[in-house]
Design an enzyme around this catalytic site. Sequence first.
Site, short mmCIF file in Angstrom:
data_model
loop_
_atom_site.label_atom_id
_atom_site.label_comp_id
_atom_site.label_asym_id
_atom_site.label_seq_id
_atom_site.Cartn_x
_atom_site.Cartn_y
_atom_site.Cartn_z
N ASP A 137 -5.01 -15.69 -2.21
CA ASP A 137 -5.85 -16.89 -2.12
C ASP A 137 -5.55 -17.66 -0.83
O ASP A 137 -6.41 -18.34 -0.29
CB ASP A 137 -5.63 -17.81 -3.32
CG ASP A 137 -5.99 -17.11 -4.62
OD1 ASP A 137 -6.65 -16.05 -4.55
OD2 ASP A 137 -5.59 -17.60 -5.69
N GLU A 156 -6.34 -6.60 3.33
CA GLU A 156 -6.41 -7.79 2.45
C GLU A 156 -7.60 -7.69 1.49
O GLU A 156 -8.27 -8.68 1.22
CB GLU A 156 -6.53 -9.07 3.28
CG GLU A 156 -5.27 -9.44 4.01
CD GLU A 156 -4.17 -9.86 3.06
OE1 GLU A 156 -4.32 -10.87 2.36
OE2 GLU A 156 -3.15 -9.14 3.01
N THR A 205 -10.71 -4.65 0.75
CA THR A 205 -11.87 -4.21 1.50
C THR A 205 -13.08 -5.07 1.13
O THR A 205 -13.04 -5.86 0.18
CB THR A 205 -12.22 -2.75 1.15
OG1 THR A 205 -12.49 -2.69 -0.26
CG2 THR A 205 -11.09 -1.79 1.48
N ALA A 238 -2.21 4.49 -3.61
CA ALA A 238 -2.52 3.17 -4.14
C ALA A 238 -2.89 2.23 -3.00
O ALA A 238 -2.02 1.62 -2.38
CB ALA A 238 -1.34 2.61 -4.92
N THR A 245 0.80 -1.22 0.00
CA THR A 245 0.00 0.00 0.00
C THR A 245 0.83 1.27 0.00
O THR A 245 1.86 1.37 0.68
CB THR A 245 -0.93 -0.01 1.23
OG1 THR A 245 -1.68 -1.23 1.22
CG2 THR A 245 -1.89 1.17 1.21
N GLU A 246 0.37 2.25 -0.79
CA GLU A 246 0.98 3.59 -0.82
C GLU A 246 -0.14 4.61 -0.63
O GLU A 246 -1.33 4.28 -0.76
CB GLU A 246 1.68 3.82 -2.16
CG GLU A 246 2.82 2.85 -2.40
CD GLU A 246 3.45 3.03 -3.78
OE1 GLU A 246 3.08 3.97 -4.51
OE2 GLU A 246 4.31 2.20 -4.12
C1 FAD Z 1 -4.12 -1.68 10.25
C2 FAD Z 1 -3.81 -1.85 8.81
C3 FAD Z 1 -2.90 -2.79 8.42
C4 FAD Z 1 -2.57 -2.93 7.09
N1 FAD Z 1 -1.58 -3.82 6.73
C5 FAD Z 1 -1.11 -3.79 5.47
C6 FAD Z 1 0.06 -4.51 5.11
O1 FAD Z 1 0.63 -5.24 5.92
N2 FAD Z 1 0.54 -4.38 3.87
C7 FAD Z 1 -0.07 -3.60 2.94
O2 FAD Z 1 0.43 -3.52 1.84
N3 FAD Z 1 -1.20 -2.91 3.23
C8 FAD Z 1 -1.71 -2.98 4.48
N4 FAD Z 1 -2.83 -2.24 4.79
C9 FAD Z 1 -3.48 -1.43 3.76
C10 FAD Z 1 -4.86 -1.95 3.37
O3 FAD Z 1 -4.73 -3.11 2.61
C11 FAD Z 1 -5.57 -0.80 2.61
O4 FAD Z 1 -5.89 0.20 3.55
C12 FAD Z 1 -6.78 -1.26 1.91
O5 FAD Z 1 -6.43 -2.08 0.82
C13 FAD Z 1 -7.66 -0.12 1.40
O6 FAD Z 1 -6.95 0.84 0.72
P1 FAD Z 1 -7.15 2.38 1.07
O7 FAD Z 1 -7.01 2.50 2.53
O8 FAD Z 1 -6.25 3.17 0.22
O9 FAD Z 1 -8.65 2.68 0.69
P2 FAD Z 1 -9.19 3.12 -0.76
O10 FAD Z 1 -8.63 2.23 -1.79
O11 FAD Z 1 -9.00 4.58 -0.89
O12 FAD Z 1 -10.72 2.82 -0.58
C14 FAD Z 1 -11.63 3.70 0.09
C15 FAD Z 1 -13.04 3.14 -0.06
O13 FAD Z 1 -13.39 3.03 -1.46
C16 FAD Z 1 -13.76 1.70 -1.76
N5 FAD Z 1 -13.32 1.34 -3.10
C17 FAD Z 1 -12.08 1.44 -3.62
N6 FAD Z 1 -12.05 0.95 -4.87
C18 FAD Z 1 -13.31 0.54 -5.16
C19 FAD Z 1 -13.93 -0.05 -6.32
N7 FAD Z 1 -13.26 -0.35 -7.40
N8 FAD Z 1 -15.24 -0.34 -6.24
C20 FAD Z 1 -15.95 -0.07 -5.11
N9 FAD Z 1 -15.42 0.48 -4.02
C21 FAD Z 1 -14.12 0.78 -4.03
C22 FAD Z 1 -13.08 0.86 -0.68
O14 FAD Z 1 -13.72 -0.38 -0.50
C23 FAD Z 1 -13.17 1.75 0.52
O15 FAD Z 1 -14.44 1.60 1.07
C24 FAD Z 1 -3.19 -2.13 6.12
C25 FAD Z 1 -4.16 -1.20 6.52
C26 FAD Z 1 -4.45 -1.04 7.84
C27 FAD Z 1 -5.43 0.02 8.23
#
Ligand code: FAD
Lengths: 362, 408
Positions: B259, B385, B387, B131, B127-128
Amino acid sequence: MIDFEPTEEQQLIIETVQAFAQNEIRPRARDAEESAKCPSEVLSAAHELGLVANALPEEFGGGGERSAVTGVLIAEELAWGDLALALGILAPSLAALPVLDFGTDEQKQEILPASIERPVAPTTLALVEPRFDFDPFRPTTSAKSDGGDFIIDGSKCMVPWLEGVESVLVSAADAQGAQLFQVPCDAPGLKIAPDDYMGIRALPTISLTLEGVRVSGNARVGAAQGCDHAALVNRGRVGLAALAVGVSRAAFELSRDYAKERHAFGVPIATKQAIAFKLADMAIEIDGLRMLTWEAAWKLDAGDDVTREAALAIDQARRVALQVADGSVQVFGGHGYVREYLPELLLRNARGFASFEALTLI
Amino acid sequence: MAISFEPAENSLRARDFYHELATEHMRPISRKYDTQEHDLPVEWVDHYWNHVRDNTPANDGPSDGFVQVCIQAEELCWGDAGLYLRSPTAALGGSAVSAAGTPEQKERFLKPFRGKGQPIWGAMAITEANAGSDSAAIETTAELDEETGEYLLNGTKIFCTAGEGASQVEGGFVVVWATVDKSAGRGGIKSFVVPAGTPGMKLVGLEKKLGIRVSDTATLVFEDCRVPAANLLGRAEVKKKDPKKSGDKGFKGAMATFDASRPIVAAMAVGVGRASLDFLKEELERQGVTIRYDAPPREQTALERDVIEMEAELQAARLLTWRAASMMNRGKPNSLEASMAKAKAGLSVTRITQKAVELLGPLGYSRKLLVEKWMRDAKINDIYEGTQQINQLIVARRILEYASSMLR
Ligand SMILES: Cc1cc2nc3c(=O)[nH]c(=O)nc-3n(C[C@H](O)[C@H](O)[C@H](O)COP(=O)(O)OP(=O)(O)OC[C@H]3O[C@@H](n4cnc5c(N)ncnc54)[C@H](O)[C@@H]3O)c2cc1C
């Protein structure tokens, strides 16, 4: 070991019943519903497959392959074709299974071969009562002992009643609690009237009124021993949950296919998240319900008390079936509301699971 | 084999073992490390490293395979989901190495986790800031230095679970996603193992969170961070985008680790949900309320109806999880089922834990008990993993047989 894969034999059964549902049941579903008739050729054809007979012991002419897990697999496929016809096809289980599990030798001799030989069993089951606070575990219909006989009073409804029924197992409370009593159709004091429901219209059902109906002590299923009535209700609930999986799956598949065909705003509606996510939720909820149903059936086969599992499965079945069927009408839009398509029928059928009890046994 | 819901002997033993561990070593310190955010839970980490690893029940005889891993995750998260995530293991980074690494890479990076030294961690940084769900949009770059045969990583990763331990403690590592060729789209995304302490990898911050507070969620900055080409997982070459074909096999391979990880995350959710439900039922029993499964709905209290629904939802989530896991045992493709399990578990457990707080009144809301914490802990399972929405999207694409371009 935990595993979710049907055996090869079960897989073969699934495929056979699926083909049957597709070729014989589904094409007749709408006409059967509109005419409120369960086509006898479907019952005969299903009888040839031996779906119920196969579960009964060989000594009575059955296949000796009893398994609740196989039972729920079959029920799902049949209900995918049509719920009302599935109930008609599975109706012989209603008398056969309680008698097999709890009946005296005499009762088995009378009821089991007859349930196996003919497409329509001569005996059916009356459990549901026409009251909002009906409790399947504790019927208000009463059976008072009088000398060696029993006097039965009460009323029943939602009794599957196909042509050729000669007697009905009535659930009633006696001094020992809920029990079953075999009542001949011509018993004095027994009145029969046709039912009329929102759905499952192709399955003829009746209401019974029993006023001082006298039956002999031998009419009690299991005679002095009696039967485990709660176990019977649980078997019914697991069976209903399986049927709900089938109905839900039918609604889901129709919606999925329609959503890919139907265009709005220049694209298939399935490419819109509001529709796609609804479909995804349907698929997830159906699979969750199926797993709960399989687990309850597996526990039945293991001989466990499944009151809790059956309650969980039927709780989900009522919710999921309605949610998915309602979703299918929604996905079809106006076309979901008209009787040219199946969703409206599926919604009417799905709403019934909240009221159904013991319409089939697993 | 046939349909069966009977756990293998091994699983039952493992369940008892982890349950006791959860009861004895996690629950007693749950609140402490929820409050002392960012402190290392030394007693748990040391106990895990020095005793748990050596004493885990051996798998002799028939095993439930991957289902047993889910059973373990459920038990430990029943104990404390945050501590589970803070356990010294290779975690998701390890899964990535196992899934895509060469035998040499597996030996090099995973062996220290079986060693005796100090506790170490693995992590996965995808995650970035720009992204999250759209993981193909990452901007961190990996540039090959032809002269030294090293890759130079540049970029910033956020939300990296166990990122503090994995980046700081010698012996651990962070698997970092980066693009070697932006113009190649997904095909240009590769993953690299960055060992802890590699110059150029900096820990710049830790998140303060709603729940799982004891889990370190790190921001890592990469500045000309050099890793040898031998640390690249999978193939080096880039398959260019062919508009007619979905030529992003490498990316698909990377996504395949989900998976395996999604059923585990689903099992973790189920563990937290069960903690709340167990507590709720015990408390009700103490107050003389028993759940009547056989009462007609009209006679059941609203409370009984709620509990039955919660139990059914939890069990459906658990069984979907086990199904996805058991498909892995059979080597069957399970990405549909893994996403179904994750979506179902994330949502239903969020609801179950929130409902438990509601039903318990002031007890549920009180920080003297753990129920309120479980509600906070549970919510993350609906976010990371993939949303809820992302998993719905995956399920929808699979059932509709749509490519990602058809349904975004
Ligand atoms: C405590 C914690 C631990 C984590 N651990 C890791 C880790 O170890 N490694 C790592 O790489 N990441 C990690 N993450 C990141 C996590 O995987 C992301 O936060 C998550 O994938 C969502 O990305 P975002 O926060 O940018 O939300 P966004 O992508 O900005 O999404 C915001 C909202 O929009 C919705 N949305 C986005 N795209 C779509 C679409 N195409 N259709 C419908 N709805 C959509 C989402 O479901 C969400 O409700 C962690 C996050 C947290 C909070």
